[in-house]
Design a protein around this motif. Structure first.
Motif, PDB file in Angstrom:
ATOM      1  N   LEU A  77       0.770  -1.173  -0.060  1.00 10.77           N
ATOM      2  CA  LEU A  77       0.079   0.054   0.035  1.00 10.77           C
ATOM      3  C   LEU A  77       0.834   1.394  -0.209  1.00 10.77           C
ATOM      4  N   VAL A  78       1.825   1.347   1.032  1.00 13.17           N
ATOM      5  CA  VAL A  78       2.447   2.583   1.063  1.00 13.17           C
ATOM      6  C   VAL A  78       3.363   2.722  -0.046  1.00 13.17           C
ATOM      7  N   GLU A  84       1.918   4.644  -2.708  1.00 11.71           N
ATOM      8  CA  GLU A  84       1.579   6.186  -2.529  1.00 11.71           C
ATOM      9  C   GLU A  84       2.883   7.000  -2.736  1.00 11.71           C
ATOM     10  N   PRO A  85       2.667   8.461  -2.862  1.00  9.88           N
ATOM     11  CA  PRO A  85       3.607   9.422  -3.392  1.00  9.88           C
ATOM     12  C   PRO A  85       4.378   9.712  -2.309  1.00  9.88           C
ATOM     13  N   VAL A 140       2.132  12.592   0.441  1.00 11.02           N
ATOM     14  CA  VAL A 140       0.686  12.208   0.220  1.00 11.02           C
ATOM     15  C   VAL A 140       0.042  13.583   0.402  1.00 11.02           C
ATOM     16  N   LYS A 142      -4.024   0.583   8.718  1.00 12.07           N
ATOM     17  CA  LYS A 142      -3.744   0.956   7.612  1.00 12.07           C
ATOM     18  C   LYS A 142      -3.987  -0.031   6.551  1.00 12.07           C
ATOM     19  N   PRO A 152      -7.017   2.148   4.180  1.00 15.00           N
ATOM     20  CA  PRO A 152      -6.076   2.523   3.344  1.00 15.00           C
ATOM     21  C   PRO A 152      -5.956   4.277   3.397  1.00 15.00           C
ATOM     22  N   ASN A 153      -7.121   4.793   3.244  1.00 12.77           N
ATOM     23  CA  ASN A 153      -7.301   6.143   3.017  1.00 12.77           C
ATOM     24  C   ASN A 153      -7.603   7.157   4.711  1.00 12.77           C
ATOM     25  N   PHE A 187      -2.578   7.654   7.889  1.00 12.60           N
ATOM     26  CA  PHE A 187      -1.433   7.967   6.925  1.00 12.60           C
ATOM     27  C   PHE A 187      -0.346   7.737   7.842  1.00 12.60           C
ATOM     28  N   ASN A 227       3.899   8.899   7.902  1.00  8.99           N
ATOM     29  CA  ASN A 227       5.207   9.233   7.430  1.00  8.99           C
ATOM     30  C   ASN A 227       6.384   8.571   7.841  1.00  8.99           C
ATOM     31  N   PRO A 274       6.146   6.993   2.822  1.00 13.84           N
ATOM     32  CA  PRO A 274       6.018   8.438   2.407  1.00 13.84           C
ATOM     33  C   PRO A 274       7.066   9.195   3.375  1.00 13.84           C
ATOM     34  N   THR A 332       3.475  14.556   4.238  1.00 13.60           N
ATOM     35  CA  THR A 332       2.129  14.558   4.183  1.00 13.60           C
ATOM     36  C   THR A 332       1.556  15.962   3.827  1.00 13.60           C
TER      37      THR A 332
END
Length: 436
Positions: free
Chosen positions: A156-157, A160-161, A164, A227, A231-232, A235, A237, A276, A279
């Motif tokens: 999942l992570v 992610e960009p 985020v 998570k 998932p949304n 978050f 870091n 990530p 955020t």
């Protein structure tokens, strides 16, 4: 923090800064002997994993005081550390294979005697609730479930960009937490006071989930399980303690081996490198673990474009290292780091960065704050720290920040709660670091 602990911390910072800047050793007012100063500098260098410099100092102490048994023991520990680090560097390969390679999770059997809730290929709230109760009672979850959780979250992570970007919808709430550092029972206190993650209530944890505290695997698995479930809605870091060097020194690697096995640490390490680095909340607040940069030209777009997957560990320089390690200072401009890694940035640096990128403030963690949080740099730099009574020695409070759709910051402060009688750093492998 007691006066004596503050004095020691200030002394260590000055000693390290003097060494880096090529200045003579600063001598505290209490007329410490040269031996004591060198010994403390050695411990400080050990704490920031500068093992070779520490080794030089321990050798100097033993040479001057050959009958100093304590110094000899520390020298022996430091020599072991240096040998281990050199061995690990010698066997490194350019692109190591995935820690999940040849790990057949599906074939792992959960024996009939396992008394916990079971999961298939999806996470459930029932499993999380049961897992939390197990952890509170000193139990573990089955190793198969550990691997399942880490693998799911790593995937999942990874997708992610690097930065985020999220908002807070009408009727919802977002909570930003700082360092939790393996203080599992204090994490549960946050959830008790503030509510568990839900469809209407998201959480952002700003790094340093693990190390120092002795329930790091419990925190990591609970956050990862949420998570996977939402998932949304949660978050994560990366912090400077979601890195191999820190984990090997400050307890997380040892804890994984003691409670599960070495493979668990390796897959956790791979998942940490996929996290990530920042955020962006509502285009107003940049949340990152450490702080700002050595170059005023760095922008949000530079963070967006950073390919964190090309560099699993942050190293000693570069954008990733600065995002994980830097700290604010009261003086304008930039200065040497009190940690020996990274740098410090002043209010003028923060102002320019926020104005250039259209931000109201940066939110960071990475440092103890006695009230749990601190607003600095004319309101543009906010530190939040969520590990109260840090390491059972610092009399600080913990804090977290709530935001609604209007993106106003609501600071919440809380006290530490009791925990079972296991000391911090219980799984640290290095006696030098366990005393820091």
């Amino acid at each position: 923090m007691t006066r004596s602990r503050r004095t020691s911390a200030i002394a260590l910072r000055r000693i390290l800064n003097s060494r880096r800047m090529g200045l003579p050793l600063w001598m505290p007012r209490r007329r410490w002997s040269l031996i004591r100063v060198i010994s403390r500098r050695a411990l400080a260098n050990t704490a920031i994993l500068n093992h070779r410099e520490a080794l030089k100092d321990f050798k100097a102490v033993v040479k001057r005081e050959p009958n100093n048994r304590d110094a000899k023991l520390k020298l022996a520990d430091c020599e072991k550390l240096v040998r281990r680090v050199e061995f690990e560097k010698a066997i490194e390969v350019g692109d190591p294979p995935s820690a999940f390679e040849d790990l057949d999770i599906d074939s792992m059997a959960v024996d009939d005697g396992y008394d916990g809730v079971r999961i298939g290929n999806e996470m459930t709230q029932e499993f999380i609730d049961d897992m939390i109760e197990r952890f509170k009672n000193g139990k573990k979850i089955h190793r198969k479930y550990v691997f399942q959780i880490i693998k799911a979250v790593r995937d999942l992570v990874y997708a992610e960009p690097t930065m985020v970007e999220i908002g807070v919808e009408e009727g919802n709430k977002l909570t930003v937490c700082g360092d939790t550092h393996g203080q599992f029972f204090d994490l549960l206190e946050i959830f008790r006071r503030n509510g568990y993650p839900s469809d209407k209530h998201a959480y952002l944890f700003n790094g340093d989930f693990v190390d120092r505290g002795s329930w790091s695997t419990e925190i990591a698995l609970v956050l990862y399980a949420y998570k996977w479930l939402r998932p949304n809605g949660i978050f994560l870091n990366r912090g400077n303690h979601e890195t191999d060097d820190m984990n090997k020194a400050y307890g997380f690697e040892g804890e994984c081996k003691a409670k599960y096995n070495e493979r668990v640490f390796k897959v956790f390490s791979e998942s940490f490198s996929a996290l990530p680095l920042a955020t962006l909340i509502g285009e107003k607040y940049l949340v990152l673990h450490g702080g700002l940069f050595s170059d005023d030209s760095i922008s949000l777009n530079d963070i967006r474009k950073l390919n964190r997957h090309n560099q699993r560990q942050p190293g000693q320089q570069g954008l990733m290292m600065e995002m994980l390690w830097t700290d604010p200072q009261t003086a304008p401009g930039r200065g040497p780091s009190k940690r020996g890694v990274g740098l410090q940035f002043g209010p003028d640096i923060t102002k320019r960065f926020c104005e250039k990128n259209g931000l109201e403030a940066i939110i960071r963690s990475h440092e103890v704050r006695m009230e749990g949080y601190e607003v600095e740099h004319d309101g543009r730099c906010i530190t939040v720290f969520s590990a109260p009574k840090y390491c059972d020695t610092t009399e600080n409070k913990g804090a977290y920040i709530n935001l609604g759709p209007e993106l106003k910051l609501n600071y919440q402060v809380f006290e530490a709660v009791p925990h079972p009688p296991i000391k911090p750093m219980a799984y640290a492998q290095n006696s030098l670091l366990s005393m820091m």
